[in-house]
Design a protein around this motif. Sequence first.
Motif, short mmCIF file in Angstrom:
data_model
loop_
_atom_site.label_atom_id
_atom_site.label_comp_id
_atom_site.label_asym_id
_atom_site.label_seq_id
_atom_site.Cartn_x
_atom_site.Cartn_y
_atom_site.Cartn_z
N VAL A 116 13.53 20.16 -36.21
CA VAL A 116 13.95 20.52 -35.31
C VAL A 116 13.94 20.79 -33.46
N LEU A 120 16.08 16.76 -32.87
CA LEU A 120 17.35 17.89 -33.40
C LEU A 120 17.94 18.39 -31.52
N THR A 125 20.77 19.56 -26.95
CA THR A 125 20.92 19.24 -25.09
C THR A 125 21.59 18.80 -24.77
N GLY A 128 25.40 18.98 -25.46
CA GLY A 128 25.59 20.41 -24.72
C GLY A 128 26.31 19.85 -23.06
N ALA A 129 25.50 18.21 -22.72
CA ALA A 129 25.71 18.19 -21.33
C ALA A 129 27.08 17.42 -21.72
N ARG A 132 30.28 18.11 -19.16
CA ARG A 132 30.67 18.29 -17.67
C ARG A 132 31.57 17.05 -17.07
N HIS A 142 32.08 19.68 -30.35
CA HIS A 142 32.20 20.28 -31.25
C HIS A 142 32.20 19.83 -33.13
N THR A 145 28.53 18.74 -33.55
CA THR A 145 27.79 20.56 -34.13
C THR A 145 27.91 20.23 -35.20
N VAL A 222 15.30 36.24 -35.91
CA VAL A 222 16.81 36.27 -35.22
C VAL A 222 16.77 35.47 -34.15
N SER A 223 17.76 34.67 -34.44
CA SER A 223 17.93 33.85 -33.14
C SER A 223 19.00 33.65 -32.20
N SER A 225 20.47 32.64 -29.27
CA SER A 225 21.78 31.97 -28.49
C SER A 225 22.59 32.62 -27.68
N VAL A 252 10.14 37.59 -36.16
CA VAL A 252 10.21 37.06 -35.12
C VAL A 252 11.63 36.40 -34.31
N ALA A 253 11.34 36.65 -33.43
CA ALA A 253 12.91 36.26 -32.43
C ALA A 253 12.40 35.15 -30.70
N GLY A 254 13.20 34.51 -31.61
CA GLY A 254 13.30 33.37 -30.76
C GLY A 254 15.25 32.76 -30.32
N ASP A 273 9.27 30.51 -28.65
CA ASP A 273 9.90 29.22 -28.31
C ASP A 273 10.39 28.06 -29.24
C1 B12 Z 1 26.95 23.76 -30.39
C2 B12 Z 1 26.85 24.67 -29.18
C3 B12 Z 1 27.76 25.89 -28.86
C4 B12 Z 1 28.95 25.95 -30.48
C5 B12 Z 1 28.53 26.46 -30.91
C6 B12 Z 1 28.73 26.20 -32.68
C7 B12 Z 1 28.52 26.55 -33.95
N1 B12 Z 1 29.16 26.63 -35.32
O1 B12 Z 1 27.02 26.95 -33.81
C8 B12 Z 1 30.06 26.97 -29.87
C9 B12 Z 1 31.52 25.87 -29.20
C10 B12 Z 1 29.83 28.28 -29.84
C11 B12 Z 1 29.82 26.88 -27.52
C12 B12 Z 1 29.90 28.11 -26.90
C13 B12 Z 1 29.90 28.33 -25.99
N2 B12 Z 1 28.76 28.30 -25.15
CO1 B12 Z 1 27.48 26.79 -26.22
N3 B12 Z 1 26.25 25.06 -26.72
C14 B12 Z 1 26.05 24.44 -28.19
C15 B12 Z 1 25.25 23.50 -27.55
C16 B12 Z 1 25.65 22.56 -27.23
C17 B12 Z 1 23.84 23.63 -29.21
C18 B12 Z 1 23.48 24.65 -29.81
C19 B12 Z 1 22.51 24.26 -30.68
O2 B12 Z 1 23.13 24.59 -31.90
N4 B12 Z 1 21.56 23.84 -29.96
C20 B12 Z 1 20.42 23.39 -31.51
C21 B12 Z 1 18.90 24.42 -32.11
C22 B12 Z 1 18.57 23.84 -33.05
O3 B12 Z 1 18.42 24.67 -30.55
P1 B12 Z 1 18.05 25.23 -29.86
O4 B12 Z 1 19.46 26.27 -29.59
O5 B12 Z 1 17.83 24.81 -28.98
O6 B12 Z 1 17.21 26.67 -30.10
C23 B12 Z 1 15.91 26.01 -29.80
C24 B12 Z 1 14.54 26.70 -29.56
O7 B12 Z 1 15.44 27.78 -28.41
C25 B12 Z 1 14.45 27.73 -30.56
N5 B12 Z 1 14.66 28.82 -31.63
C26 B12 Z 1 15.85 28.53 -31.93
N6 B12 Z 1 16.06 29.47 -32.38
C27 B12 Z 1 14.85 30.25 -32.45
C28 B12 Z 1 14.98 31.43 -33.64
C29 B12 Z 1 13.26 31.55 -33.70
C30 B12 Z 1 12.94 33.08 -34.77
C31 B12 Z 1 12.04 30.15 -32.93
C32 B12 Z 1 11.00 31.59 -33.70
C33 B12 Z 1 12.66 29.97 -32.41
C34 B12 Z 1 14.23 29.46 -32.16
O8 B12 Z 1 14.14 26.35 -31.95
C35 B12 Z 1 15.03 25.05 -30.86
C36 B12 Z 1 14.78 23.67 -31.00
O9 B12 Z 1 14.09 24.05 -30.17
C37 B12 Z 1 24.18 24.17 -26.24
C38 B12 Z 1 23.25 23.12 -25.90
C39 B12 Z 1 21.32 23.26 -25.77
N7 B12 Z 1 21.27 23.11 -24.95
O10 B12 Z 1 21.85 23.32 -27.27
C40 B12 Z 1 25.13 24.99 -25.61
C41 B12 Z 1 24.99 26.09 -24.75
C42 B12 Z 1 24.03 26.51 -25.98
N8 B12 Z 1 26.46 27.01 -24.04
C43 B12 Z 1 26.60 26.56 -23.08
C44 B12 Z 1 28.05 27.06 -22.99
C45 B12 Z 1 28.23 27.64 -21.85
C46 B12 Z 1 28.61 27.88 -24.21
C47 B12 Z 1 29.62 28.50 -23.33
C48 B12 Z 1 29.64 29.40 -22.56
C49 B12 Z 1 31.48 27.44 -23.15
C50 B12 Z 1 32.15 28.23 -23.03
N9 B12 Z 1 32.40 27.94 -21.75
O11 B12 Z 1 33.08 28.81 -23.36
C51 B12 Z 1 30.55 28.98 -24.91
C52 B12 Z 1 29.84 30.69 -25.03
C53 B12 Z 1 29.83 31.16 -26.63
C54 B12 Z 1 29.34 32.30 -26.62
N10 B12 Z 1 29.77 33.45 -27.23
O12 B12 Z 1 27.61 32.61 -26.43
C55 B12 Z 1 25.68 26.21 -22.31
C56 B12 Z 1 24.77 27.49 -22.01
C57 B12 Z 1 24.36 27.24 -20.19
C58 B12 Z 1 23.22 28.78 -20.30
N11 B12 Z 1 22.31 29.02 -19.50
O13 B12 Z 1 23.86 30.37 -20.83
C59 B12 Z 1 25.03 25.74 -23.06
C60 B12 Z 1 22.97 25.56 -22.88
C61 B12 Z 1 25.60 24.54 -23.34
C62 B12 Z 1 25.75 23.37 -21.38
N12 B12 Z 1 24.41 22.71 -21.06
O14 B12 Z 1 26.02 23.51 -20.62
N13 B12 Z 1 28.62 26.31 -27.67
#
Ligand code: B12
Length: 300
Positions: A116, A120, A125, A128-129, A132, A142, A145, A222-223, A225, A252-254, A273
């Motif tokens: 992950v 993943l 990431t 998510g880009a 643009r 979508h 995901t 709790v995660s 985002s 644990v919060a992340g 993180d």
């Molecule tokens: C999928 C996605 C969506 C989907 C989600 C659909 C769904 N059913 O899940 C939808 C379409 C809803 C969405 C909407 C939006 N999104 Co979005 N989305 C994403 C995307 C592509 C992937 C998120 C994801 O699942 N990642 C995979 C997980 C596994 O990784 P992660 O979240 O990074 O978590 C890591 C750590 O944080 C950690 N972690 C996570 N949880 C936990 C919990 C614990 C306990 C611990 C210890 C660790 C941990 O582990 C992971 C791996 O290291 C991200 C891009 C990205 N960089 O992730 C953008 C992103 C988060 N989204 C973004 C944006 C802008 C939006 C919108 C505002 C777009 C819009 N204009 O409508 C909306 C806002 C919605 C809202 N209410 O917040 C931006 C956020 C920018 C910012 N700085 O805030 C991102 C970064 C994309 C980008 N590059 O622009 N999104």
Amino acid sequence: MQSVLTTAQLADAVGVSESSVKRWIDDGRIAASRTAGGHRRVSVEEAARYIRAAGLALDRPERLGLPDLSAYARARSADADLGEALFDSLTRGRTAGAAGLLQARFLAGASVAQLVDGPLAYAMTRVGALWRSSPEGVLTEHRATETAIQAVIRLRALLPPVFDGPVAVGGAPSGDPYVLPSLAAAAVVEDEGFRAVNLGPQTPFDTLAAGVTAFGACLAWVSFSSVEDPGGLRRDVLKLAKRLGSSGAVLVAGGARVDRLALGREKGVVVGDAMAELQAVARGLVLSGRAARGAGEAGR
Ligand code: B12
């Protein structure tokens, strides 16, 4: 997915003789059941556990009866760049390719947390880009995901079922629609031998606390985002931590936006993180003997 393997299938999969597999079973290294006729049978999850523990290479992965792994093995031999390969499968909506890739790496010894935090997170990431650079970016995002969600669910199917292990409960807070991070967290704790109850996105903290009590959980995640009101959420998390602390559970919060809550060294909350940190807390609870077995039926 086929649920049990014959000794011949397992032997073919890892490129050894059938008599070696029978010996491993008879030595107690692999748990097996017997058919009415006395033939040994090994569950796919037990085969996966042994392959990882013994560091065995897969000679004929298709013999494990995992359709995603077989499809993946047929399509490619070795990927230099896992994250790119996963990005490719996800953006093409190829669930079998994505699930097979994760399963292949898992069988090669990677933990769920490594998968992950590594490929993943990298692939998502990049996903998510996309908005643009192209007008179809949101469509691709979508679909990718949903493909990733399915791939993680199929990876979870390879984890051994836990019937009476410790319980972990988690989700994303109210107002947070993200599915994948909490789902991935559930798979990470399952990989550490927990029964995971993933309450998913939009979970009120009262519901999470009720879940911890109902299932006798010793760990909650709790995660975060999506954080609209950092101050309010911060207060609520600290209240939740206090409540869980009094029932003996660790919180644990992340998540990508947890930094917005500015949680420092507050009592009762471990901030991570990466999934590696959730994995470390789960492992620590087991090693220290604090991981109490949960109450009732927690699932899986
Ligand atoms: C999928 C996605 C969506 C989907 C989600 C659909 C769904 N059913 O899940 C939808 C379409 C809803 C969405 C909407 C939006 N999104 Co979005 N989305 C994403 C995307 C592509 C992937 C998120 C994801 O699942 N990642 C995979 C997980 C596994 O990784 P992660 O979240 O990074 O978590 C890591 C750590 O944080 C950690 N972690 C996570 N949880 C936990 C919990 C614990 C306990 C611990 C210890 C660790 C941990 O582990 C992971 C791996 O290291 C991200 C891009 C990205 N960089 O992730 C953008 C992103 C988060 N989204 C973004 C944006 C802008 C939006 C919108 C505002 C777009 C819009 N204009 O409508 C909306 C806002 C919605 C809202 N209410 O917040 C931006 C956020 C920018 C910012 N700085 O805030 C991102 C970064 C994309 C980008 N590059 O622009 N999104």
